[in-house]
Motif scaffolding. Sequence first.
Motif, PDB file in Angstrom:
ATOM      1  N   ALA A  27      37.269  33.297  17.778  1.00  0.00           N
ATOM      2  CA  ALA A  27      36.479  33.914  18.839  1.00  0.00           C
ATOM      3  C   ALA A  27      37.360  34.787  19.728  1.00  0.00           C
ATOM      4  N   PRO A  28      37.774  35.965  19.236  1.00  0.00           N
ATOM      5  CA  PRO A  28      38.576  36.859  20.075  1.00  0.00           C
ATOM      6  C   PRO A  28      37.731  37.519  21.158  1.00  0.00           C
ATOM      7  N   VAL A  29      38.337  37.729  22.320  1.00  0.00           N
ATOM      8  CA  VAL A  29      37.701  38.425  23.440  1.00  0.00           C
ATOM      9  C   VAL A  29      38.600  39.599  23.822  1.00  0.00           C
ATOM     10  N   SER A  30      38.044  40.803  23.787  1.00  0.00           N
ATOM     11  CA  SER A  30      38.758  42.000  24.252  1.00  0.00           C
ATOM     12  C   SER A  30      40.060  42.245  23.508  1.00  0.00           C
ATOM     13  N   GLY A  31      40.078  41.972  22.226  1.00  0.00           N
ATOM     14  CA  GLY A  31      41.253  42.233  21.417  1.00  0.00           C
ATOM     15  C   GLY A  31      40.897  42.231  19.947  1.00  0.00           C
ATOM     16  N   GLY A  32      41.354  43.252  19.209  1.00  0.00           N
ATOM     17  CA  GLY A  32      41.056  43.349  17.788  1.00  0.00           C
ATOM     18  C   GLY A  32      42.300  43.646  16.973  1.00  0.00           C
TER      19      GLY A  32
ATOM     20  N   GLY B  24      54.694  35.027  28.581  1.00  0.00           N
ATOM     21  CA  GLY B  24      55.059  35.271  27.201  1.00  0.00           C
ATOM     22  C   GLY B  24      54.190  36.282  26.493  1.00  0.00           C
ATOM     23  N   SER B  25      54.523  36.537  25.228  1.00  0.00           N
ATOM     24  CA  SER B  25      53.776  37.464  24.383  1.00  0.00           C
ATOM     25  C   SER B  25      53.693  36.883  22.983  1.00  0.00           C
ATOM     26  N   TRP B  26      52.547  37.100  22.332  1.00  0.00           N
ATOM     27  CA  TRP B  26      52.307  36.536  21.008  1.00  0.00           C
ATOM     28  C   TRP B  26      52.889  37.416  19.909  1.00  0.00           C
ATOM     29  N   ASN B  27      53.358  36.794  18.869  1.00  0.00           N
ATOM     30  CA  ASN B  27      53.940  37.491  17.724  1.00  0.00           C
ATOM     31  C   ASN B  27      52.852  37.818  16.710  1.00  0.00           C
ATOM     32  N   PHE B  28      51.857  38.624  17.147  1.00  0.00           N
ATOM     33  CA  PHE B  28      50.722  38.872  16.259  1.00  0.00           C
ATOM     34  C   PHE B  28      51.039  39.840  15.140  1.00  0.00           C
ATOM     35  N   ARG B  29      52.142  40.584  15.232  1.00  0.00           N
ATOM     36  CA  ARG B  29      52.556  41.462  14.139  1.00  0.00           C
ATOM     37  C   ARG B  29      53.511  40.767  13.176  1.00  0.00           C
ATOM     38  N   SER B  30      53.690  39.454  13.359  1.00  0.00           N
ATOM     39  CA  SER B  30      54.507  38.637  12.458  1.00  0.00           C
ATOM     40  C   SER B  30      55.921  39.190  12.294  1.00  0.00           C
ATOM     41  N   ASN B  31      56.553  39.526  13.426  1.00  0.00           N
ATOM     42  CA  ASN B  31      57.952  39.918  13.403  1.00  0.00           C
ATOM     43  C   ASN B  31      58.765  38.761  12.827  1.00  0.00           C
ATOM     44  N   PRO B  32      59.526  38.980  11.747  1.00  0.00           N
ATOM     45  CA  PRO B  32      60.254  37.873  11.115  1.00  0.00           C
ATOM     46  C   PRO B  32      61.202  37.156  12.064  1.00  0.00           C
ATOM     47  N   ALA B  33      61.663  37.860  13.094  1.00  0.00           N
ATOM     48  CA  ALA B  33      62.579  37.244  14.051  1.00  0.00           C
ATOM     49  C   ALA B  33      61.846  36.386  15.076  1.00  0.00           C
ATOM     50  N   GLY B  34      60.527  36.478  15.110  1.00  0.00           N
ATOM     51  CA  GLY B  34      59.740  35.740  16.086  1.00  0.00           C
ATOM     52  C   GLY B  34      59.196  34.441  15.521  1.00  0.00           C
ATOM     53  N   ARG B  35      58.461  33.740  16.353  1.00  0.00           N
ATOM     54  CA  ARG B  35      57.893  32.453  15.951  1.00  0.00           C
ATOM     55  C   ARG B  35      56.748  32.650  14.961  1.00  0.00           C
TER      56      ARG B  35
ATOM     57  N   LEU C 148      39.570  28.888  17.402  1.00  0.00           N
ATOM     58  CA  LEU C 148      40.713  29.604  17.968  1.00  0.00           C
ATOM     59  C   LEU C 148      40.191  30.843  18.677  1.00  0.00           C
ATOM     60  N   GLY C 149      40.308  30.844  20.016  1.00  0.00           N
ATOM     61  CA  GLY C 149      39.891  31.986  20.809  1.00  0.00           C
ATOM     62  C   GLY C 149      41.072  32.563  21.555  1.00  0.00           C
ATOM     63  N   GLY C 150      40.871  33.719  22.145  1.00  0.00           N
ATOM     64  CA  GLY C 150      41.954  34.326  22.906  1.00  0.00           C
ATOM     65  C   GLY C 150      41.488  35.595  23.570  1.00  0.00           C
ATOM     66  N   PHE C 151      42.178  35.957  24.650  1.00  0.00           N
ATOM     67  CA  PHE C 151      41.815  37.134  25.436  1.00  0.00           C
ATOM     68  C   PHE C 151      42.896  38.205  25.346  1.00  0.00           C
ATOM     69  N   SER C 152      42.500  39.452  25.134  1.00  0.00           N
ATOM     70  CA  SER C 152      43.396  40.602  25.153  1.00  0.00           C
ATOM     71  C   SER C 152      44.515  40.420  24.134  1.00  0.00           C
ATOM     72  N   ALA C 153      45.780  40.288  24.563  1.00  0.00           N
ATOM     73  CA  ALA C 153      46.850  40.047  23.598  1.00  0.00           C
ATOM     74  C   ALA C 153      46.564  38.796  22.779  1.00  0.00           C
ATOM     75  N   GLY C 154      45.979  37.778  23.437  1.00  0.00           N
ATOM     76  CA  GLY C 154      45.572  36.589  22.705  1.00  0.00           C
ATOM     77  C   GLY C 154      44.472  36.881  21.707  1.00  0.00           C
ATOM     78  N   GLY C 155      43.567  37.811  22.054  1.00  0.00           N
ATOM     79  CA  GLY C 155      42.518  38.225  21.133  1.00  0.00           C
ATOM     80  C   GLY C 155      43.072  38.972  19.932  1.00  0.00           C
ATOM     81  N   PHE C 156      44.105  39.791  20.148  1.00  0.00           N
ATOM     82  CA  PHE C 156      44.768  40.443  19.025  1.00  0.00           C
ATOM     83  C   PHE C 156      45.409  39.395  18.111  1.00  0.00           C
ATOM     84  N   MET C 157      46.043  38.384  18.721  1.00  0.00           N
ATOM     85  CA  MET C 157      46.665  37.326  17.924  1.00  0.00           C
ATOM     86  C   MET C 157      45.621  36.603  17.081  1.00  0.00           C
TER      87      MET C 157
END
Length: 280
Positions: A162-167, A100-111, A137-146
């Motif tokens: 605590a993001p890792v490798s994502g900003g 999967g992929s996280w909806n970190f840009r808050s697309n209204p059509a996404g979760r 709340l931590g996350g790596f890469s795409a999870g870090g962006f989220m």
Amino acid sequence: MHVSRIWAALGVAALASGIAPVAEAGCDGSPEPCVSESGLYHIELPETAEAAPVLVFLHGYRSHGGATIGNTRIVEPLLERGWAVIAPNAVPMQEGSPAGSWNFRSNPAGRDETAFLSEVVTTAADRFGTSPDKVVLGGFSAGGFMVSYLACAAPDTFPAYAPVSGGFWRPHPESCEGPVRLLHTHGWQDGTVPLEGRPLGGGRFRQGDIFAGLEIWRQANGCDMMRPDEIDLGAPFWRRVWTDCTEGSALEFALFPGGHTVPDGWADMMADWFEALPES
């Protein structure tokens, strides 16, 4: 900008989890993931789960929580310390696949990921007795962006981040809500999410600059100085700490000499950092 288009431009499976999965677990020993109203999550519990602090760790692009929960670099040190580890699943990118992929840009059509992750913490606390209040709340890469975008928009959702490798992506946010308690970890040699960012998709998408992100966090935390108040060069992490900031906030940046990965020692460093924070 649609989230799936951004991450399709990356074109690399290396964003999955940061380290090779050793084993997969589901819902506290069951092979199947736990179910909440808005999605699925995986969990590993310490010997005593009652009121255990929790790391909620978000996987990378095209991965899933089952792979994350099998990453011994993350899970085993925390279980030994009495922490629980929750690894939610992003929305699958296609039917029949957990990737999967996280909806970190808050697309209204996404979760609504903020609502989903809050729900996961509450559901786990009700079912397993883990703490709903001592949560990172931590996350790596795409999870870090989220993690970064959620902390920016709604820092009161969780006690610490605590993001890792994502900003952030360019254009960077003009500002973030604050204050926030955040520990950002990044590899000096990261070529997938470089410290300076990079263009993708023929220049259509541009990763953000990690140092520009730190300035946004300093502003959100009301830090008086641009430079850090403390610097720690102890191996394996070089750490920059801002302390002259809004009461109750925390901001720290940890560099390590590797690339795009969750490094050895991260789990203990993160737990030490969180456990040393004053009660919120």
